[in-house]
Design a protein around this motif. Structure first.
Motif, PDB file in Angstrom:
ATOM      1  N   PHE A 129       5.682  -9.872   4.471  1.00 16.65           N
ATOM      2  CA  PHE A 129       5.430  -8.467   4.149  1.00 16.65           C
ATOM      3  C   PHE A 129       6.609  -7.576   4.535  1.00 16.65           C
ATOM      4  CE2 PHE A 129       3.754  -4.221   5.125  1.00 16.65           C
ATOM      5  CZ  PHE A 129       3.207  -3.900   3.891  1.00 16.65           C
ATOM      6  N   SER A 130       7.133  -7.740   5.740  1.00 15.16           N
ATOM      7  CA  SER A 130       8.238  -6.889   6.205  1.00 15.16           C
ATOM      8  C   SER A 130       9.459  -7.048   5.308  1.00 15.16           C
ATOM      9  CB  SER A 130       8.610  -7.227   7.647  1.00 15.16           C
ATOM     10  OG  SER A 130       7.530  -6.936   8.490  1.00 15.16           O
ATOM     11  N   ARG A 157       2.147   3.136   3.635  1.00 14.43           N
ATOM     12  CA  ARG A 157       2.465   3.155   5.070  1.00 14.43           C
ATOM     13  C   ARG A 157       3.871   2.607   5.320  1.00 14.43           C
ATOM     14  NH1 ARG A 157      -3.104   2.093   5.774  1.00 14.43           N
ATOM     15  NH2 ARG A 157      -2.795  -0.134   5.556  1.00 14.43           N
ATOM     16  N   ALA A 158       4.205   1.507   4.649  1.00 13.63           N
ATOM     17  CA  ALA A 158       5.516   0.887   4.848  1.00 13.63           C
ATOM     18  C   ALA A 158       6.639   1.794   4.349  1.00 13.63           C
ATOM     19  CB  ALA A 158       5.569  -0.468   4.139  1.00 13.63           C
ATOM     20  N   GLN A 193      -1.142  -0.064   2.005  1.00 17.03           N
ATOM     21  CA  GLN A 193      -0.166  -0.858   2.755  1.00 17.03           C
ATOM     22  C   GLN A 193       1.261  -0.449   2.383  1.00 17.03           C
ATOM     23  OE1 GLN A 193      -1.818  -4.757   1.460  1.00 17.03           O
ATOM     24  NE2 GLN A 193      -1.453  -5.349   3.590  1.00 17.03           N
ATOM     25  N   LEU A 249       1.103  -9.207  -1.859  1.00 15.17           N
ATOM     26  CA  LEU A 249       0.538  -8.692  -0.615  1.00 15.17           C
ATOM     27  C   LEU A 249      -0.595  -9.535  -0.063  1.00 15.17           C
ATOM     28  CD1 LEU A 249       0.462  -4.967  -1.730  1.00 15.17           C
ATOM     29  CD2 LEU A 249       2.223  -6.131  -0.391  1.00 15.17           C
ATOM     30  N   LYS A 250      -1.174 -10.395  -0.911  1.00 15.36           N
ATOM     31  CA  LYS A 250      -2.253 -11.264  -0.427  1.00 15.36           C
ATOM     32  C   LYS A 250      -2.236 -12.564  -1.210  1.00 15.36           C
ATOM     33  CE  LYS A 250      -6.394 -10.182  -3.044  1.00 15.36           C
ATOM     34  NZ  LYS A 250      -7.709  -9.609  -3.035  1.00 15.36           N
ATOM     35  N   ARG A 306      -6.393  -0.923  -1.011  1.00 11.69           N
ATOM     36  CA  ARG A 306      -5.780  -1.491   0.193  1.00 11.69           C
ATOM     37  C   ARG A 306      -4.298  -1.833  -0.031  1.00 11.69           C
ATOM     38  NH1 ARG A 306      -9.302  -5.660   2.650  1.00 11.69           N
ATOM     39  NH2 ARG A 306     -10.193  -3.843   3.670  1.00 11.69           N
ATOM     40  N   PRO A 307      -3.938  -2.523  -1.147  1.00 13.48           N
ATOM     41  CA  PRO A 307      -2.513  -2.801  -1.357  1.00 13.48           C
ATOM     42  C   PRO A 307      -1.670  -1.524  -1.456  1.00 13.48           C
ATOM     43  CG  PRO A 307      -3.845  -4.176  -2.791  1.00 13.48           C
ATOM     44  CD  PRO A 307      -4.776  -3.188  -2.150  1.00 13.48           C
TER      45      PRO A 307
END
Length: 150
Positions: free
Chosen positions: A127-128, A30-31, A27, A119-120, A23-24
């Protein structure tokens, strides 16, 4: 109900732990793609098999789980059982990480490490802003970058 002390059950549980496409990692992919950056995934020819490789910028990104790579944050705890096994395994990961980073740097690659806690968890940054910082680093010329929770 499965017995948690049954070795065959433990093996099945460990088999569920993903090494790629976590998942990280997804993420971040995608970014970076949304930022217009293109990359290769898990290049076997490079030391440590980096999660993302940006050949145009000679930059690589490792996305490290805080547990598996012994990060000094609130997400890391030594397991209470089979301590000797886990210490040897995790310490070996840390040594391998350091060796891979050194070899990459010696071969004129730039290395970023993004820790899971970035990230968590309760200490994660925005995040941005974190992804903007990573994209800026990739396009820049700094040799290393570490992105982690505060």
């Amino acid at each position: 109900m499965a017995d948690v002390h049954d070795p065959s059950t433990r093996s099945r549980n460990m088999a569920a732990v993903k090494a790629v496409n976590t998942r990280p990692e997804l993420q971040i992919r995608r970014a970076m793609h949304a930022s217009g950056l293109r990359f290769r995934l898990h290049v076997r020819d490079l030391p440590g098999k980096p999660d993302l490789v940006f050949p145009r910028y000679r930059a690589v990104v490792f996305v490290n789980g805080c547990f598996w790579h012994h990060h000094d944050c609130h997400l890391f705890r030594w397991p209470a059982t089979r301590e000797e096994f886990w210490r040897a395994k995790i310490d070996r990961n840390v040594v391998n990480d350091a060796r891979a980073e050194l070899t990459l740097l010696e071969n004129d690659w730039r290395v970023a490490t993004v820790w899971e806690c970035a990230l968590k968890g309760r200490t994660r940054p925005d995040f941005s802003a974190a992804m903007l910082g990573l994209a800026t680093w990739i396009k820049g010329d700094e040799k290393t970058m570490t992105l982690r929770g505060s």
